[in-house]
Design an enzyme around this catalytic site. Sequence first.
Site, PDB file in Angstrom:
ATOM      1  N   SER A  76       0.608  -1.367   0.018  1.00 53.87           N
ATOM      2  CA  SER A  76      -0.006   0.198   0.120  1.00 53.87           C
ATOM      3  C   SER A  76       0.683   1.536  -0.320  1.00 53.87           C
ATOM      4  O   SER A  76       1.960   0.833   0.999  1.00 53.87           O
ATOM      5  CB  SER A  76      -1.221   0.165   1.432  1.00 53.87           C
ATOM      6  N   TYR A 105      -1.403  -0.291  10.493  1.00 56.87           N
ATOM      7  CA  TYR A 105      -1.715  -0.312   9.140  1.00 56.87           C
ATOM      8  C   TYR A 105      -0.029  -0.100   8.714  1.00 56.87           C
ATOM      9  O   TYR A 105       0.661  -1.107   7.354  1.00 56.87           O
ATOM     10  CB  TYR A 105      -2.657   0.013   8.298  1.00 56.87           C
TER      11      TYR A 105
END
Length: 264
Positions: A150, A163
């Site tokens: 990501s 995250y």
Amino acid sequence: MTHITPALLGAPADPAPSALRAVVTGASSGIGAATVRVLRRSGWEVIAAARRLDRLTALAEETGATPLALDVTDQASVDAFTAEVTASGPIHALVNNAGGAFGADRVAGAVTEDWEWMYDVNVLGSMRMTRALLPALREAGQGSVLFLTSTAAMAAYEGGAGYCGVKAAQQSMARALRLEEAENNIRVIEVSPGMVHTEEFSLNRLGGDQRAADKVYEGVAHPLTADDVAGAVAFTLNAPHHMNIDQLVLRPLAQAANHKVLRG
């Protein structure tokens, strides 16, 4: 001028040889399911792996993929899965897609269980699967390991420490693995999407709060879709094997950076 061919984009025009087999984890929904569809259209045999076998069965009926239950957080499940898929033929690609975000708390209010879940699925899950399938990928003569990371790995933001941390760990794993496995003719690829609107990601992260999940994408005309990311995955895997696309970063045009999103 360099032309991007339909095969590189994952289109069905010139399919890859039918002998090429890929494992896609987290294939029961979102980017994983979309990746199964695109790879099948471009000629790959695909083993679609996830915990939710009912969804995999429906996906298999639609695409012709092989459904197989897998829990990347359970070593026994990984071992059984590996034994079954390697007994039925060679493996040429592993797509480490299983993962996700859970919670959006700042560090001061971090929930230990949320962080443990994210590390177990995203980081340790990718490690377990890569470690398990590397022998088969080497034996196939040419292999590819792809990590779905990501843009969160590239820049931290408030409420994203957990995250961002797991995606940065996956990125480091990919970079180390590339150095370790090049001599075995194994490509290591990282696909790093920005804002992607799928049916589950933000909803799961925000504890099932649909209003909060919708607000993430509020006013953004065209966030990325699962199909957009799946096309990028196919692009990297369908490139000639001597070409290693180390990292492919994709964002919606409205997201100039992690912290700058244009909203209508």
